[in-house]
Design a protein around this motif. Structure first.
Motif, short mmCIF file in Angstrom:
data_model
loop_
_atom_site.label_atom_id
_atom_site.label_comp_id
_atom_site.label_asym_id
_atom_site.label_seq_id
_atom_site.Cartn_x
_atom_site.Cartn_y
_atom_site.Cartn_z
N ASP A 4 0.86 -1.19 0.00
CA ASP A 4 0.00 0.00 0.00
C ASP A 4 0.89 1.23 0.00
OD1 ASP A 4 -1.95 2.09 0.75
OD2 ASP A 4 -3.25 0.38 1.25
N ASP A 5 0.51 2.24 -0.78
CA ASP A 5 1.31 3.47 -0.81
C ASP A 5 1.05 4.34 0.42
OD1 ASP A 5 -1.25 3.82 -1.96
OD2 ASP A 5 -0.62 5.67 -2.94
N SER A 6 0.04 3.99 1.22
CA SER A 6 -0.25 4.74 2.45
C SER A 6 0.52 4.12 3.62
CB SER A 6 -1.75 4.68 2.76
OG SER A 6 -1.98 5.06 4.10
N LYS A 7 1.40 4.94 4.20
CA LYS A 7 2.18 4.48 5.35
C LYS A 7 1.26 4.09 6.50
CE LYS A 7 6.25 5.90 7.95
NZ LYS A 7 7.25 6.97 8.12
N THR A 26 6.25 -5.51 4.07
CA THR A 26 5.48 -4.41 3.50
C THR A 26 6.20 -3.88 2.27
OG1 THR A 26 6.59 -2.73 4.87
CG2 THR A 26 4.55 -3.69 5.75
N ALA A 27 5.42 -3.24 1.40
CA ALA A 27 5.97 -2.61 0.21
C ALA A 27 5.12 -1.39 -0.11
CB ALA A 27 5.97 -3.58 -0.97
N GLU A 32 8.24 -2.56 -5.85
CA GLU A 32 8.96 -3.00 -4.65
C GLU A 32 8.45 -4.37 -4.20
OE1 GLU A 32 9.75 -1.74 0.00
OE2 GLU A 32 8.68 -0.34 -1.29
N ALA A 33 7.14 -4.55 -4.27
CA ALA A 33 6.53 -5.81 -3.84
C ALA A 33 7.00 -6.99 -4.66
CB ALA A 33 5.01 -5.70 -3.92
N LEU A 34 7.05 -6.85 -5.97
CA LEU A 34 7.42 -7.97 -6.84
C LEU A 34 8.83 -8.47 -6.52
CD1 LEU A 34 5.84 -6.78 -10.20
CD2 LEU A 34 5.02 -8.60 -8.68
N ALA A 35 9.75 -7.56 -6.23
CA ALA A 35 11.11 -7.97 -5.86
C ALA A 35 11.10 -8.74 -4.53
CB ALA A 35 12.01 -6.75 -5.75
N LYS A 36 10.33 -8.24 -3.56
CA LYS A 36 10.27 -8.90 -2.25
C LYS A 36 9.54 -10.24 -2.33
CE LYS A 36 10.62 -4.87 0.76
NZ LYS A 36 9.97 -4.13 1.86
N ILE A 37 8.51 -10.32 -3.15
CA ILE A 37 7.74 -11.56 -3.28
C ILE A 37 8.62 -12.69 -3.78
CG2 ILE A 37 5.90 -12.69 -4.61
CD1 ILE A 37 4.39 -9.95 -4.41
N SER A 38 9.44 -12.41 -4.79
CA SER A 38 10.28 -13.48 -5.33
C SER A 38 11.34 -13.93 -4.32
CB SER A 38 10.92 -13.07 -6.65
OG SER A 38 11.79 -11.98 -6.46
N VAL A 47 -3.08 -6.25 -1.24
CA VAL A 47 -2.60 -5.21 -2.15
C VAL A 47 -3.66 -4.13 -2.37
CG1 VAL A 47 -3.23 -6.55 -4.23
CG2 VAL A 47 -1.50 -4.75 -4.40
N ASP A 48 -3.22 -2.89 -2.19
CA ASP A 48 -4.07 -1.73 -2.45
C ASP A 48 -4.29 -1.62 -3.95
OD1 ASP A 48 -5.42 0.73 -2.10
OD2 ASP A 48 -3.55 1.86 -2.26
N ILE A 49 -5.46 -1.14 -4.35
CA ILE A 49 -5.73 -0.99 -5.77
C ILE A 49 -5.10 0.29 -6.33
CG2 ILE A 49 -7.56 -0.54 -7.46
CD1 ILE A 49 -9.26 -2.56 -5.91
N MET A 50 -5.32 1.40 -5.64
CA MET A 50 -4.85 2.69 -6.15
C MET A 50 -3.43 2.98 -5.66
SD MET A 50 -7.46 3.62 -7.91
CE MET A 50 -7.11 5.32 -8.27
N MET A 51 -2.45 2.72 -6.53
CA MET A 51 -1.05 3.00 -6.20
C MET A 51 -0.38 3.61 -7.42
SD MET A 51 0.25 -0.37 -4.10
CE MET A 51 -0.03 -1.50 -5.46
#
Length: 118
Positions: A4-7, A26-27, A32-38, A47-51
């Motif tokens: 989520d882009d909201s802290k 968190t991402a 950022e998330a895709l790198a951490k997921i792998s 996952v937030d929709i609006m980012m």
């Protein structure tokens, strides 16, 4: 994992889940998330929709198109609760859709529903 882009949202979800004994990644966005997921292979992804850059629908589609992560449950988070938004989440492969602000019980319910071992 919470993307989520909201802290505030990231911190709230992380605090709620850690109190229940979950390890939380968190991402701030899809890239950022895709790198951490792998690297980390989370059991469930919120996952937030609006980012910016890569929205939640695109992020979910990329996760679900990867054979290694196709079975990983993805839960969409959004302040929008329209039928179209929920349908679009299903189309890209999301297992569930939670409307913000979500509750502790909604987060934990999603984990218990979609993850075999918590």
């Amino acid at each position: 994992m919470v993307i989520d882009d909201s802290k505030t949202i990231r911190r709230t979800a992380e605090t709620l889940l850690k109190k229940e004994g979950c390890d939380v990644l968190t991402a701030v966005d899809g890239f950022e998330a895709l790198a951490k997921i792998s690297d980390q292979k989370p059991s469930i992804i919120f996952v937030d929709i609006m980012m910016p850059r890569l929205d939640g629908y695109q992020t979910c589609a990329l996760i679900k198109n990867n054979p290694q992560f196709r079975a990983t449950p993805v839960i969409m988070l959004s302040s929008k609760d329209g039928l179209f938004d929920k349908a679009r989440g299903r189309i890209v492969g999301a297992e569930q859709y939670l409307t913000k602000p979500f509750t502790r019980d909604e987060l934990l319910g999603a984990i218990h529903r979609h993850v075999t071992t918590v």
